[in-house]
Design a protein around this motif. Structure first.
Motif, PDB file in Angstrom:
ATOM      1  N   PRO A   1     -64.901  98.742  56.450  1.00 10.92           N
ATOM      2  CA  PRO A   1     -65.230  97.454  55.806  1.00 10.92           C
ATOM      3  C   PRO A   1     -64.869  96.253  56.673  1.00 10.92           C
ATOM      4  O   PRO A   1     -65.624  95.270  56.730  1.00 10.92           O
ATOM      5  CB  PRO A   1     -64.408  97.479  54.510  1.00 10.92           C
ATOM      6  N   PHE A   2     -63.732  96.334  57.357  1.00 12.55           N
ATOM      7  CA  PHE A   2     -63.313  95.211  58.197  1.00 12.55           C
ATOM      8  C   PHE A   2     -64.275  95.030  59.361  1.00 12.55           C
ATOM      9  O   PHE A   2     -64.687  93.902  59.670  1.00 12.55           O
ATOM     10  CB  PHE A   2     -61.893  95.440  58.711  1.00 12.55           C
ATOM     11  N   MET A   3     -64.652  96.117  60.009  1.00 15.62           N
ATOM     12  CA  MET A   3     -65.526  96.020  61.171  1.00 15.62           C
ATOM     13  C   MET A   3     -66.959  95.649  60.777  1.00 15.62           C
ATOM     14  O   MET A   3     -67.666  94.983  61.527  1.00 15.62           O
ATOM     15  CB  MET A   3     -65.488  97.323  61.961  1.00 15.62           C
ATOM     16  N   GLN A   4     -67.379  96.064  59.587  1.00 18.57           N
ATOM     17  CA  GLN A   4     -68.690  95.643  59.105  1.00 18.57           C
ATOM     18  C   GLN A   4     -68.717  94.149  58.805  1.00 18.57           C
ATOM     19  O   GLN A   4     -69.742  93.486  59.003  1.00 18.57           O
ATOM     20  CB  GLN A   4     -69.074  96.435  57.854  1.00 18.57           C
ATOM     21  N   ALA A   5     -67.594  93.624  58.345  1.00 23.88           N
ATOM     22  CA  ALA A   5     -67.511  92.188  58.049  1.00 23.88           C
ATOM     23  C   ALA A   5     -67.443  91.349  59.321  1.00 23.88           C
ATOM     24  O   ALA A   5     -67.767  90.159  59.293  1.00 23.88           O
ATOM     25  CB  ALA A   5     -66.286  91.900  57.172  1.00 23.88           C
ATOM     26  N   HIS A   6     -67.043  91.979  60.435  1.00 22.74           N
ATOM     27  CA  HIS A   6     -66.915  91.265  61.707  1.00 22.74           C
ATOM     28  C   HIS A   6     -67.584  92.089  62.805  1.00 22.74           C
ATOM     29  O   HIS A   6     -66.902  92.678  63.666  1.00 22.74           O
ATOM     30  CB  HIS A   6     -65.439  91.011  62.024  1.00 22.74           C
ATOM     31  N   PRO A   7     -68.899  92.152  62.807  1.00 17.22           N
ATOM     32  CA  PRO A   7     -69.628  93.055  63.707  1.00 17.22           C
ATOM     33  C   PRO A   7     -69.487  92.721  65.182  1.00 17.22           C
ATOM     34  O   PRO A   7     -69.764  93.576  66.028  1.00 17.22           O
ATOM     35  CB  PRO A   7     -71.082  92.920  63.236  1.00 17.22           C
ATOM     36  N   GLU A   8     -69.075  91.500  65.521  1.00 14.24           N
ATOM     37  CA  GLU A   8     -68.921  91.129  66.925  1.00 14.24           C
ATOM     38  C   GLU A   8     -67.524  91.423  67.460  1.00 14.24           C
ATOM     39  O   GLU A   8     -67.235  91.166  68.621  1.00 14.24           O
ATOM     40  CB  GLU A   8     -69.218  89.628  67.103  1.00 14.24           C
ATOM     41  N   LEU A   9     -66.670  92.000  66.604  1.00 12.40           N
ATOM     42  CA  LEU A   9     -65.286  92.266  66.997  1.00 12.40           C
ATOM     43  C   LEU A   9     -65.073  93.762  67.194  1.00 12.40           C
ATOM     44  O   LEU A   9     -65.315  94.561  66.285  1.00 12.40           O
ATOM     45  CB  LEU A   9     -64.318  91.742  65.928  1.00 12.40           C
ATOM     46  N   ALA A  10     -64.629  94.156  68.374  1.00  8.95           N
ATOM     47  CA  ALA A  10     -64.275  95.550  68.648  1.00  8.95           C
ATOM     48  C   ALA A  10     -62.789  95.743  68.349  1.00  8.95           C
ATOM     49  O   ALA A  10     -61.965  94.860  68.612  1.00  8.95           O
ATOM     50  CB  ALA A  10     -64.568  95.901  70.101  1.00  8.95           C
ATOM     51  N   VAL A  11     -62.447  96.901  67.788  1.00  4.90           N
ATOM     52  CA  VAL A  11     -61.051  97.212  67.473  1.00  4.90           C
ATOM     53  C   VAL A  11     -60.572  98.331  68.385  1.00  4.90           C
ATOM     54  O   VAL A  11     -61.185  99.396  68.459  1.00  4.90           O
ATOM     55  CB  VAL A  11     -60.884  97.628  65.999  1.00  4.90           C
ATOM     56  N   HIS A  12     -59.497  98.059  69.095  1.00  2.00           N
ATOM     57  CA  HIS A  12     -58.832  99.068  69.942  1.00  2.00           C
ATOM     58  C   HIS A  12     -57.539  99.452  69.232  1.00  2.00           C
ATOM     59  O   HIS A  12     -56.555  98.710  69.263  1.00  2.00           O
ATOM     60  CB  HIS A  12     -58.562  98.480  71.324  1.00  2.00           C
ATOM     61  N   LEU A  13     -57.552 100.608  68.548  1.00  2.00           N
ATOM     62  CA  LEU A  13     -56.389 101.074  67.791  1.00  2.00           C
ATOM     63  C   LEU A  13     -55.696 102.171  68.584  1.00  2.00           C
ATOM     64  O   LEU A  13     -56.264 103.225  68.827  1.00  2.00           O
ATOM     65  CB  LEU A  13     -56.823 101.598  66.421  1.00  2.00           C
ATOM     66  N   GLU A  14     -54.471 101.910  68.983  1.00  2.00           N
ATOM     67  CA  GLU A  14     -53.700 102.875  69.769  1.00  2.00           C
ATOM     68  C   GLU A  14     -52.539 103.391  68.923  1.00  2.00           C
ATOM     69  O   GLU A  14     -51.704 102.613  68.467  1.00  2.00           O
ATOM     70  CB  GLU A  14     -53.186 102.218  71.055  1.00  2.00           C
ATOM     71  N   LEU A  15     -52.496 104.709  68.726  1.00  2.15           N
ATOM     72  CA  LEU A  15     -51.477 105.328  67.878  1.00  2.15           C
ATOM     73  C   LEU A  15     -50.427 106.011  68.741  1.00  2.15           C
ATOM     74  O   LEU A  15     -50.752 106.797  69.629  1.00  2.15           O
ATOM     75  CB  LEU A  15     -52.113 106.341  66.921  1.00  2.15           C
TER      76      LEU A  15
ATOM     77  N   LYS B   1     -58.828  86.464  64.951  1.00  6.61           N
ATOM     78  CA  LYS B   1     -59.002  87.911  64.812  1.00  6.61           C
ATOM     79  C   LYS B   1     -57.722  88.579  64.320  1.00  6.61           C
ATOM     80  O   LYS B   1     -57.772  89.535  63.533  1.00  6.61           O
ATOM     81  CB  LYS B   1     -59.454  88.527  66.139  1.00  6.61           C
ATOM     82  N   VAL B   2     -56.580  88.067  64.769  1.00  4.41           N
ATOM     83  CA  VAL B   2     -55.295  88.627  64.334  1.00  4.41           C
ATOM     84  C   VAL B   2     -55.025  88.248  62.884  1.00  4.41           C
ATOM     85  O   VAL B   2     -54.636  89.077  62.064  1.00  4.41           O
ATOM     86  CB  VAL B   2     -54.158  88.151  65.253  1.00  4.41           C
ATOM     87  N   ARG B   3     -55.218  86.984  62.573  1.00  7.12           N
ATOM     88  CA  ARG B   3     -54.977  86.521  61.203  1.00  7.12           C
ATOM     89  C   ARG B   3     -55.844  87.257  60.201  1.00  7.12           C
ATOM     90  O   ARG B   3     -55.377  87.686  59.142  1.00  7.12           O
ATOM     91  CB  ARG B   3     -55.241  85.014  61.097  1.00  7.12           C
ATOM     92  N   LEU B   4     -57.125  87.442  60.527  1.00 10.92           N
ATOM     93  CA  LEU B   4     -58.045  88.113  59.611  1.00 10.92           C
ATOM     94  C   LEU B   4     -57.651  89.566  59.382  1.00 10.92           C
ATOM     95  O   LEU B   4     -57.734  90.077  58.260  1.00 10.92           O
ATOM     96  CB  LEU B   4     -59.473  88.027  60.148  1.00 10.92           C
ATOM     97  N   PHE B   5     -57.223  90.254  60.435  1.00 10.41           N
ATOM     98  CA  PHE B   5     -56.843  91.662  60.285  1.00 10.41           C
ATOM     99  C   PHE B   5     -55.558  91.796  59.468  1.00 10.41           C
ATOM    100  O   PHE B   5     -55.443  92.681  58.610  1.00 10.41           O
ATOM    101  CB  PHE B   5     -56.676  92.312  61.652  1.00 10.41           C
ATOM    102  N   ILE B   6     -54.606  90.914  59.726  1.00  9.16           N
ATOM    103  CA  ILE B   6     -53.364  90.951  58.949  1.00  9.16           C
ATOM    104  C   ILE B   6     -53.640  90.655  57.481  1.00  9.16           C
ATOM    105  O   ILE B   6     -53.124  91.331  56.581  1.00  9.16           O
ATOM    106  CB  ILE B   6     -52.340  89.956  59.528  1.00  9.16           C
ATOM    107  N   ASP B   7     -54.474  89.650  57.213  1.00  6.96           N
ATOM    108  CA  ASP B   7     -54.831  89.331  55.829  1.00  6.96           C
ATOM    109  C   ASP B   7     -55.538  90.514  55.165  1.00  6.96           C
ATOM    110  O   ASP B   7     -55.313  90.795  53.976  1.00  6.96           O
ATOM    111  CB  ASP B   7     -55.743  88.102  55.783  1.00  6.96           C
ATOM    112  N   TYR B   8     -56.375  91.185  55.925  1.00  8.93           N
ATOM    113  CA  TYR B   8     -57.101  92.336  55.382  1.00  8.93           C
ATOM    114  C   TYR B   8     -56.128  93.450  54.983  1.00  8.93           C
ATOM    115  O   TYR B   8     -56.225  94.019  53.883  1.00  8.93           O
ATOM    116  CB  TYR B   8     -58.100  92.853  56.417  1.00  8.93           C
ATOM    117  N   LEU B   9     -55.181  93.763  55.871  1.00  5.99           N
ATOM    118  CA  LEU B   9     -54.220  94.816  55.561  1.00  5.99           C
ATOM    119  C   LEU B   9     -53.315  94.417  54.390  1.00  5.99           C
ATOM    120  O   LEU B   9     -53.009  95.237  53.520  1.00  5.99           O
ATOM    121  CB  LEU B   9     -53.372  95.134  56.787  1.00  5.99           C
ATOM    122  N   ALA B  10     -52.893  93.151  54.356  1.00  2.00           N
ATOM    123  CA  ALA B  10     -52.040  92.685  53.258  1.00  2.00           C
ATOM    124  C   ALA B  10     -52.759  92.816  51.927  1.00  2.00           C
ATOM    125  O   ALA B  10     -52.175  93.229  50.918  1.00  2.00           O
ATOM    126  CB  ALA B  10     -51.609  91.243  53.506  1.00  2.00           C
ATOM    127  N   GLY B  11     -54.049  92.467  51.911  1.00  2.00           N
ATOM    128  CA  GLY B  11     -54.823  92.615  50.684  1.00  2.00           C
ATOM    129  C   GLY B  11     -55.069  94.063  50.325  1.00  2.00           C
ATOM    130  O   GLY B  11     -55.109  94.434  49.141  1.00  2.00           O
TER     131      GLY B  11
END
Length: 301
Positions: free
Chosen positions: A113-127, A278-288
């Motif tokens: 859902p987050f990436m669909q809402a922001h199609p121009e943003l790539a996410v690099h998730l490193e675990l 991009k950081v603020r939006l992702f943090i807000d998304y996770l908080a919600g």
């Protein structure tokens, strides 16, 4: 007046140590880069760079100019961050670090859902379960489960984290339910690693104990599977075993005792005056997403 593009070219040449490398990174030809440096020197009436066939170095005037150019470019970047921080139109790459199990269970399934809402943003998730140097490794933010101490980083609390003692019904049927913390010494315990200390808070305040386990592993996920299979008693986070608690595959043991309430889920990011959008939006998304009461503690998935 100096062309800001010339300042960027000059700064990139110094950062890379090469006109050809700077040209490639900027998508320009070496000839254009050389011409723009020459234009800058002509306008200032002084030489900024000493050029040889092998290297480029700063003159004394060039060093002082470079130090001030960096401040100018940093100010522009800060101004851009301030403006874009009020926009939901983001692009580029968001580099995020998270613990292996938490990222797999509670971040990866919710990225769509987050990436669909922001199609121009790539996410690099490193675990990784190793410590991450956010600044040194170039991360925009890290999702950490910890009791945070003083830091040069900025953190936002996303959710509470509960760690409880638990065991399978089969194990308890075979070995009995412990009634006191002291009873744990007579049970098979499953510390996440050798010499782990269980710090618990109970009716009489905080206590610490060091359980001895028969299973040796460097994997927290192995301990998770072991406690589910009935091998012993473990101290696990509810975000990790929520479904098993709901279905009865695991049962809470000694419910009056839980791990420190100061441990929480945090979004941690480098200290800066203006937070990129991009950081603020992702943090807000996770908080919600996690909410005041995390869905794993609310009987939801």
């Amino acid at each position: 007046m100096t062309n800001l593009g010339d300042l960027e070219v000059f700064a990139r040449v110094i950062a890379t140590g090469s006109m050809s490398t700077a040209a490639r990174s900027l998508g320009l030809s070496p000839a254009v880069v050389s011409k723009r440096i020459k234009r800058l020197e002509d306008r200032l009436g002084t030489r900024l760079l000493q050029r040889t066939t092998r290297q480029i170095s700063l003159t004394e005037a060039g060093q002082g100019y470079y130090d001030r150019v960096l401040s100018v470019l940093a100010g522009l970047e800060e101004a851009d961050a301030f403006a874009t921080g009020r926009s939901t139109d983001v692009r580029g790459t968001l580099k995020v670090s998270a613990a292996t199990s938490f990222g797999r269970i509670h971040i990866a399934p919710h990225l769509k859902p987050f990436m669909q809402a922001h199609p121009e943003l790539a996410v690099h998730l490193e675990l990784s379960d190793d410590f991450t140097d956010i600044v040194g490794d170039g991360f925009d933010l890290a999702i950490r489960i910890a009791e945070l101490t003083d830091s040069s980083l900025v953190a936002r609390r996303l959710a509470s984290v509960r760690r409880i003692l638990c065991a399978s019904p089969d194990y308890l049927a075979a070995h009995g339910m412990p009634e006191t913390v002291e009873d744990l010494a007579m049970h098979r315990c499953l510390p996440a690693h050798n010499f782990e200390t269980w710090r618990l808070e109970g009716p009489d305040g905080p206590i610490s104990l060091r359980p001895e386990g028969m299973l040796i592993t460097n994997s927290s996920e192995v301990i998770r599977e072991a406690v589910i299979s009935g091998l012993g008693i473990a101290l696990r986070s509810t975000w990790d075993i929520g479904p098993e608690l709901q279905t009865g595959r695991l049962v809470q043991v000694l419910p009056a005792y839980e791990s420190s309430r100061n441990v929480a889920l945090w979004a941690v990011y480098p200290s800066r005056q203006f937070l990129p959008a991009k950081v603020r939006l992702f943090i807000d998304y996770l908080a919600g997403l996690y909410g005041p009461v995390p869905y794993w503690d609310a009987g939801k998935t």
